[in-house]
Design a protein around this motif. Structure first.
Motif, PDB file in Angstrom:
ATOM      1  N   ASP A   1       0.818  -1.112   0.035  1.00 48.73           N
ATOM      2  CA  ASP A   1       0.015  -0.131  -0.119  1.00 48.73           C
ATOM      3  C   ASP A   1       1.003   1.132  -0.103  1.00 48.73           C
ATOM      4  O   ASP A   1       1.964   1.203   0.798  1.00 48.73           O
TER       5      ASP A   1
ATOM      6  N   VAL B   1       1.370   5.275   1.147  1.00 47.86           N
ATOM      7  CA  VAL B   1       0.768   5.967   2.316  1.00 47.86           C
ATOM      8  C   VAL B   1       0.981   7.444   2.203  1.00 47.86           C
ATOM      9  O   VAL B   1       1.859   7.983   1.627  1.00 47.86           O
TER      10      VAL B   1
ATOM     11  N   THR C   1      -3.035   9.025   8.827  1.00 52.83           N
ATOM     12  CA  THR C   1      -2.262   8.336   7.900  1.00 52.83           C
ATOM     13  C   THR C   1      -3.543   7.825   6.929  1.00 52.83           C
ATOM     14  O   THR C   1      -4.313   7.124   7.511  1.00 52.83           O
TER      15      THR C   1
ATOM     16  N   LYS D   1      -3.899   5.112   3.725  1.00 54.90           N
ATOM     17  CA  LYS D   1      -3.399   4.031   2.808  1.00 54.90           C
ATOM     18  C   LYS D   1      -4.174   3.950   1.599  1.00 54.90           C
ATOM     19  O   LYS D   1      -5.489   3.667   1.649  1.00 54.90           O
TER      20      LYS D   1
END
Length: 662
Positions: free
Chosen positions: A590, A592, A627, A629
């Motif tokens: 993923d 980020v 955050t 993803k």
């Protein structure tokens, strides 16, 4: 010598009857039988103390012979009426006494119906539907001190065996007792109708008396009817006569209510001011009406509009109507004039006043209209067309038009196309609306100052069956005070996010109407105050800042001038800076995106396009960093677009942030 002269002078006065002595005015006897004084007028068959030589004595309903009395019954030449009138002006009589009965010789079998009434001049003192079961009625009526004429009225309907006979047993005028209060009142027929059509006084014709809805005979009144529908009316000139009340009862005549006799509505007008309007049906009870006549009224008119039925038309009766002078305060009304009185100076298309010929105007729900203007496009035009009526009102002092606008129900069933109504003051549109089939618009429109002409305009598109017809019911020009303009300090506006926007108007009086318009002058919302303030909810004023225009309409006044009130745009979240964002474009895992320096509760969204339509990911901040993803931003370098939406605010503009290739 002097004594001799005095003696001769006194002797002269004595023989010539000129010696001064007290003078005695004529006094009426304390009690007198009506059989002893002559009626100055009578109609029908009228007898004193006995019937004709062949018919013998008067009797009461029980068969007892009366030595003294009056007998009355209708003749064929006098239709349904017998009467006797006595002049008792200045005679001081205070009461009238009699025993009222039917003669026993004309009660077995069908001898029809009888009503008896006693009048003091034009004022009804007593009225009775007399039958054999009433026995002998003891009547004692107080008379007003200013009475001039006393009237006995008998109205009758014959039966299969003929007519009943009314007997007044020992009728007396007496000076005993007390007077009744004097009333200053006059029957309309005493004044005289100055203009009429389909108009009758006291009975329909030589053989049909008035009856009310229950079949009771009416002894005095006015009848109005048409032969095939349309208008029946009567007008009375009461200018400078001082009458301030019009009082009557209203009913359909029962003779024309069983079966289809159509429909009837009555309007009563003081000049151009509508005092009363109602449709009267066979189910309508007798209506008691007391109307205050406005100060300065010149003419009072009663107008009946009728639709004919399969069996003909109804007959409407005003029962014992009176113009009266009372202590009631004279009412003042604003200056006004019906458009039909002013008259159109220019017309186009099909223009009608007070009805479509013999057909009365009706609103969409079938309600009959007693006065107004009708417009419809010409038949010869193509599928679309217009009609109008223009009125020159310069120097007349009017500032508003009041009317009820509706499509006529007779041209609604089936496809009659569409209609838009507009009203112009000179060349400016002051009202416009597309008409729905169920519309009844009660309208008061204000003219700009110094308006010279107003125009009613109807634009129409034909349907398969033709064009609709527009009714402007009781369209009247008037002059009304203007409501006070609101002040900015009275208004507050909250432009909310994701909930109704709120407009609050304070320092109002009860029952003031508030209208809110947008920049296109379209009505956004309206409401009426129940107290000193009013809160209005609007689904959406708009996200950016803007302006609304607010008016007030107080009771009995025109809508105020508009107050322009600005409002703030909905609050927008702060835009994220690019230096708050870091992006790692990973290979085989993923990607980020990290955003820092945020507020708790902020919602951050990441889009793959500049128009913020392709959402790649989102999240809600729990501290000050978030955050997100993303499964795959792309193997090559590119750009994402990131927004923030803080609590209670709109989503911010997007910041463009580039990222490197994997």
């Amino acid at each position: 010598m002097k004594r001799k002269l005095v003696f001769l002078f006194l002797f002269f006065l004595l023989i010539t009857g000129t010696i001064l002595s007290p003078k005695h005015s004529f006094a009426a006897p304390a009690e007198i039988s009506l059989t002893e004084i002559k009626a100055y007028d009578y109609s029908g068959y009228f007898y004193v103390n006995q019937w004709s030589d062949t018919e013998g004595s008067l009797t009461d309903v029980n068969g007892r012979i009366l030595e003294r009395g009056l007998g009355l019954f209708k003749s064929y030449s006098d239709g349904g009426t017998a009467s006797a009138s006595y002049n008792i002006d200045s005679m001081g009589y205070k009461t009238f006494k009699t025993g009222l009965t039917l003669d026993s010789k004309w009660i077995t079998g069908d001898f029809g119906k009888t009503a008896v009434a006693f009048y003091s001049d034009d004022i009804l003192l007593y009225e009775k539907q007399l039958s054999k079961t009433d026995g002998i009625l003891d009547i004692e009526l107080k008379l007003p001190s200013k009475i001039k004429n006393f009237h006995i009225i008998v109205k009758q309907i014959s039966g299969a065996k003929g007519t009943q006979r009314v007997v007044l047993k020992n009728p007396l005028f007496s000076t005993s007792g007390t007077h009744s209060p004097n009333e200053s009142a006059v029957h309309p027929s005493t004044i005289g109708s100055s203009d009429n059509s389909g108009y009758y006084e006291n009975q329909w014709d030589s053989y049909r008396v008035f009856q009310e809805i229950n079949g009771n005979i009416v002894t005095g009144g006015v009848g109005l009817t048409t032969n095939r529908g349309g208008t029946a009316s009567t007008t009375y000139n009461i200018d400078n006569m001082g009458y301030n009340v019009f009082q009557t009862k209203l009913s359909l005549d029962s003779k024309w209510t069983v079966g289809d006799y159509g429909r009837s509505a009555v309007g009563i007008y003081a000049d151009d001011y509508l005092l009363y309007e109602k449709e009267i049906t066979p189910k309508t009870a007798v209506q008691s009406i007391k109307l205050n006549i406005p100060k300065g009224t010149k003419n009072l008119a009663v107008v009946v509009k009728q639709l004919s039925g399969a069996k003909g038309t109804q007959g409407l009766v005003l029962i014992n109507p009176l113009f009266k002078k009372t202590n009631d305060k004279l009412i003042n009304i604003p200056k006004r004039a019906l458009l039909t009185t002013v008259g159109a100076t220019d017309t186009s298309g099909h223009y009608y006043t007070n009805g479509w010929g013999d057909l009365p105007f009706q609103y969409y729900n079938g309600q009959i209209v007693t006065a107004g203007v009708g417009l419809t496009k010409p038949y010869s035009y193509s599928i679309d067309g217009s009609s109008y009526a223009e009125y020159d009102i310069r120097n007349m002092g009017f500032n508003a038009l009041k009317t009820t606008i509706s499509l006529d129900s007779k041209w609604l069933t089936g496809d009659y196309g569409t209609t838009r109504v507009s009203i112009y003051a000179d060349n400016k549109v002051i009202y416009t609306s597309a008409m729905k089939k169920s519309d009844v618009k009660n309208l008061t429109v204000r003219f700009p100052g110094n308006t010279k002409k107003i125009k009613l305009l109807v634009n129409q598109v034909n349907g398969a069956k033709g064009a609709q017809r527009v009714v402007f019911g009781n369209a009247v020009l008037t002059s009304l005070p203007v409501s006070s303009k609101l002040e900015t300090s009275q208004v507050s506006i909250k432009n909310n996010i994701k909930s109704d926007d709120i407009i609050t108007v304070s320092n109002l009086s009860k029952n003031e109407k508030i209208n809110v318009y947008n920049s296109k002058k379209q009505l956004v919302v309206s409401g009426t105050s129940l107290g000193s303030s009013l809160t209005l909810k609007v689904k959406q004023l708009g996200s950016p800042k803007g302006t609304v225009y607010i008016t007030r309409t107080s009771s009995g006044k025109l809508e105020s001038d508009q107050l322009a009130v600005g409002y703030s745009g909905e609050p927008v979240s702060a835009k994220i800076n690019a230096n708050q964002v870091s992006i790692t474009n990973n290979k085989n895992k993923d990607d980020v995106i990290t955003v820092k320096s945020l507020n708790k509760g902020d919602v951050v969204k990441v889009y793959g396009d500049a128009k913020s339509k392709k959402l790649l990911g989102s999240g809600t901040v729990s501290n000050n960093t978030l955050t997100i993803k993303v499964k795959q931003l792309g193997t090559k370098k590119g750009t994402v677009y990131i927004t923030r939406e803080s609590k209670g605010k709109l989503e911010s503009p997007a910041v463009a942030v580039g990222f490197k290739a994997e």
